[in-house]
Motif scaffolding. Structure first.
Motif, short mmCIF file in Angstrom:
data_model
loop_
_atom_site.label_atom_id
_atom_site.label_comp_id
_atom_site.label_asym_id
_atom_site.label_seq_id
_atom_site.Cartn_x
_atom_site.Cartn_y
_atom_site.Cartn_z
N ASN A 16 62.79 54.60 75.21
CA ASN A 16 63.36 55.12 73.97
C ASN A 16 62.38 56.01 73.19
N HIS A 17 61.45 56.62 73.89
CA HIS A 17 60.51 57.55 73.27
C HIS A 17 60.31 58.75 74.20
N SER A 18 59.85 59.85 73.61
CA SER A 18 59.50 61.04 74.38
C SER A 18 57.99 61.08 74.56
N TYR A 67 53.56 67.58 81.68
CA TYR A 67 54.73 66.81 82.11
C TYR A 67 55.33 66.09 80.91
N HIS A 68 56.66 66.14 80.79
CA HIS A 68 57.38 65.48 79.70
C HIS A 68 58.43 64.53 80.29
N SER A 88 60.47 66.68 82.96
CA SER A 88 60.39 68.12 83.13
C SER A 88 58.92 68.56 83.08
N PHE A 89 58.68 69.75 83.63
CA PHE A 89 57.35 70.34 83.60
C PHE A 89 57.38 71.61 82.76
#
Length: 304
Positions: free
Chosen positions: A289-291, A283-284, A242-243
């Motif tokens: 297994n991490h953010s 940006y995400h 996502s932005f």
């Protein structure tokens, strides 16, 4: 054409001849591909005339790299026959020099299986005794200018390639990773090291599209009352994500949209004085297994 393989005046070999490249024809995506093809780290300084002008003719193609290509000649190009560089604009580029250390096998140069070049040979690093941890992994990430380690995992060396044996206590105490390599070979049933670093994501881009606007100083002047769209994008690496669009305007914005084809379009209505200010994108994405969150994009300044 410089002091090391990771810095110098950029020239491209095409049709059996070398050509120089103009600084104005290069952007971040182009320089990332150049540095990757050279086996170097992230691009740093790009400056015209930094390493002189040279005598090679100017390349008549303009690169349009997406940033994930392996080599410059894999990029799309547009022709600009008869092109010349203005004096002092022959592209000089400095990439970070990882010094024979790399992470391979993943879309980002900041994640993958650890390999070290020693005696002219690239080999995985063995972890037969399960000694690699976040501290030693962070030494690798810092060496590659990729932040710190968020995960370090043991992986099977299924190809039976020879591996380098590295002293983990040495790695934790020194930045000279290659100085910690032993010369023993383990050919079968050896395991490697997978490292994921915190600075995994590239810096996103931000642009103004749609609406009625004109270039104004370091940004854009948008017609008062008109609708306009701000687009956030990132070079393709990982699906989804996502932005986040952030502004320092009178009424600050903090909007989020899912990424579609590595971009998001934020439609803003009725440009007014409250919209004046700087806009940035972040940006995400969730992987390994991490953010992860990128750094902020360059600022986009809007006024009326």
């Amino acid at each position: 054409m410089g002091s090391s393989r990771c810095s110098g005046r950029l020239e491209v070999r095409s049709n059996q001849s070398w050509s120089s490249v103009c600084e104005e024809d290069l952007d971040l995506n182009d320089t990332q591909v150049v540095c990757r093809e050279l086996g170097c780290g992230a691009p740093g300084l790009l400056q015209g005339g930094l390493y002189g002008e040279g005598e090679a003719p100017v390349w008549t193609s303009e690169l349009q790299c997406e940033g994930n290509e392996s080599a410059v000649l894999d990029c799309r190009r547009s022709s600009s026959a008869g092109k010349t560089c203005s004096p002092g604009t022959a592209a000089g580029l400095t990439c970070s020099d990882p010094g024979g250390v790399r992470l391979v096998g993943q879309p980002s140069r900041c994640a993958g299986t650890l390999e070290i070049q020693q005696q002219g040979q690239w080999r995985p690093v063995g972890d037969e005794y399960k000694l690699w941890d976040l501290k030693s992994g962070s030494a690798v990430c810092q060496h590659l200018d990729c932040g710190s380690a968020v995960s370090v995992n043991r992986t099977d060396n299924s190809t039976d390639r020879p591996v380098w044996v590295v002293s983990v206590p040495c790695v934790k105490l020194t930045s000279g990773l290659r100085d910690c390599v032993g010369l023993d070979d383990f050919y079968k049933h050896s395991s490697g090291v997978d490292v994921v670093c915190s600075d995994l994501l590239p810096q996103p881009n931000i642009s103004l599209s749609d609406g009625v606007f004109e270039v104004y100083q370091q940004g854009f002047r948008v017609l008062i009352g008109s609708d306009f769209t701000i687009t956030c994008s990132v070079q393709p690496q990982y699906p989804g994500g996502s932005f986040q669009l952030i502004s320092d305007t009178k009424k600050p914005l903090n909007l989020t949209q899912l990424a579609v084809n590595h971009s998001a379009h934020f439609l803003l209505s009725a440009m007014g004085y409250a919209h004046r200010g700087n806009y940035t994108c972040v940006y995400h994405v969730d992987v390994y297994n991490h953010s992860f969150s990128s750094s902020q994009s360059p600022a986009l300044y809007l006024t009326v």
